[in-house]
Design a protein around this motif. Sequence first.
Motif, PDB file in Angstrom:
ATOM      1  N   VAL A 295     -12.834  -3.748 -37.054  1.00 33.99           N
ATOM      2  CA  VAL A 295     -12.302  -3.501 -38.403  1.00 33.99           C
ATOM      3  C   VAL A 295     -10.785  -3.340 -38.342  1.00 33.99           C
ATOM      4  O   VAL A 295     -10.051  -3.906 -39.169  1.00 33.99           O
ATOM      5  N   TRP A 296     -10.305  -2.562 -37.360  1.00 36.17           N
ATOM      6  CA  TRP A 296      -8.865  -2.364 -37.251  1.00 36.17           C
ATOM      7  C   TRP A 296      -8.141  -3.686 -36.993  1.00 36.17           C
ATOM      8  O   TRP A 296      -7.117  -3.972 -37.635  1.00 36.17           O
ATOM      9  N   ALA A 329      -6.328   1.524 -47.696  1.00 37.93           N
ATOM     10  CA  ALA A 329      -7.548   1.035 -48.347  1.00 37.93           C
ATOM     11  C   ALA A 329      -8.653   0.777 -47.324  1.00 37.93           C
ATOM     12  O   ALA A 329      -9.844   0.835 -47.661  1.00 37.93           O
ATOM     13  N   GLY A 330      -8.269   0.504 -46.092  1.00 35.12           N
ATOM     14  CA  GLY A 330      -9.263   0.209 -45.065  1.00 35.12           C
ATOM     15  C   GLY A 330      -9.835   1.435 -44.374  1.00 35.12           C
ATOM     16  O   GLY A 330     -10.753   1.311 -43.547  1.00 35.12           O
ATOM     17  N   VAL A 336     -16.659   4.187 -41.350  1.00 32.98           N
ATOM     18  CA  VAL A 336     -18.023   3.664 -41.192  1.00 32.98           C
ATOM     19  C   VAL A 336     -18.192   3.034 -39.811  1.00 32.98           C
ATOM     20  O   VAL A 336     -19.209   3.243 -39.130  1.00 32.98           O
ATOM     21  N   GLY A 337     -17.201   2.246 -39.382  1.00 33.99           N
ATOM     22  CA  GLY A 337     -17.262   1.626 -38.061  1.00 33.99           C
ATOM     23  C   GLY A 337     -17.385   2.674 -36.964  1.00 33.99           C
ATOM     24  O   GLY A 337     -18.170   2.515 -36.021  1.00 33.99           O
ATOM     25  N   THR A 338     -16.614   3.753 -37.081  1.00 33.07           N
ATOM     26  CA  THR A 338     -16.657   4.830 -36.086  1.00 33.07           C
ATOM     27  C   THR A 338     -18.039   5.473 -36.033  1.00 33.07           C
ATOM     28  O   THR A 338     -18.598   5.700 -34.953  1.00 33.07           O
ATOM     29  N   PHE A 343     -22.985   6.841 -33.366  1.00 28.14           N
ATOM     30  CA  PHE A 343     -24.284   7.448 -33.622  1.00 28.14           C
ATOM     31  C   PHE A 343     -25.428   6.456 -33.804  1.00 28.14           C
ATOM     32  O   PHE A 343     -26.582   6.795 -33.530  1.00 28.14           O
ATOM     33  N   ALA A 344     -25.141   5.229 -34.225  1.00 31.89           N
ATOM     34  CA  ALA A 344     -26.201   4.243 -34.419  1.00 31.89           C
ATOM     35  C   ALA A 344     -26.329   3.302 -33.227  1.00 31.89           C
ATOM     36  O   ALA A 344     -27.431   3.046 -32.740  1.00 31.89           O
TER      37      ALA A 344
END
Length: 365
Positions: A295-296, A329-330, A336-338, A343-344
């Motif tokens: 994402v970054w 904005a990101g 969410v990515g973190t 955890f997932a």
Amino acid sequence: MSDDTKPTRADGDDTKPAARIAALRPAYRADLAHGVERFFEPRRTTCPWCGSDRLTTRLRTTDLLQHKPGRFVLDRCEGCGHTFQNPRLNEAGLEFYYRDFYDGLGEKKLGDTFGGRTKMYRGRAESMLPHDPAPKRWLDVGTGHGHFCAAARDVLPDTVFDGLDFTDGVELAEREGRVERGHRGSFPELAPELAAGYDVVSMFHYLEHSTDPDRELRSARQVVRPGGHLLIEVPDPQSRYARVLGRWWLPWLQPQHLHFVPVGNLRHRLAELGFTVVAEQHAEPHDPVDLLAAVWLALDHTAPRDDAPWLPEPPGALRRTVRAALLVAGIPALVVGTLLDRFAVRPLAHRLGLSNAYRIVARRD
């Protein structure tokens, strides 16, 4: 990942970032005056690992971290699976693209990043305990600023840790007491004087940077004493993330990473050199940052460039404002990515084939 902070430098230079960038701009302008083609060797037609001519293009990308100009290609050998940069950077190219990444403008940023990974470093040291719980001497090749060695002393307090690197970071590591002795230079060139001198030689995310991984492995055989161990950790080119995320997969790290060795290839070559692999790990070395980093990288690529000395001119106020707005904005996507990474995905990374690295412990017979 922009370098907006005020660097702390060993030489006492407290110049503000904008002034430092401006001072470096003329040298970069001169380097780029004749284009970037001169930074590459001729394209190979055979695999550097097995010699096969069955090559296919795996990835085309740009420099997604520093955003220095240039386009980079990774080819894959259909014979052995080895992935490598093709055409590869030459000596001038390596100097140009490494400059101001680990040192100079990037020194404080990278130092802070590596210095804050104590838990990871301890895990690397602990991977040796089942095989040698009390090594006397340990050489960390590609040690950088020596942060691994400093953290590993908590796990192995009676072990003497030395570091080796071709940058001046290893000299800083010795001055700061993170390593007992810092060897500066090329590992293959220094190997004869270090022959059979260490119980453990480690290469953490080092082989992928080397121009000739096989030569580095032969050097390691020289330096590890008989009965000692070689500890290697590298990105896993067989990770499903490498295919799913494409150019946004952080471990591709172009143009610095030159070689990606599948685990089977490395095991086979170590056996040829007289090593016995005593451990292979995939879950433990996985670094849960893939989605966050993707994402970054996408956000940073989309936003206007931050100031850098390889840009013709510093960005104006409007471009800086637009960049800041896009990055803000990101933030939800980064969060969410973190969360997904930690955890997932992390608990299931190896089972799902998503581990982004592997680690091998091999005993020299």
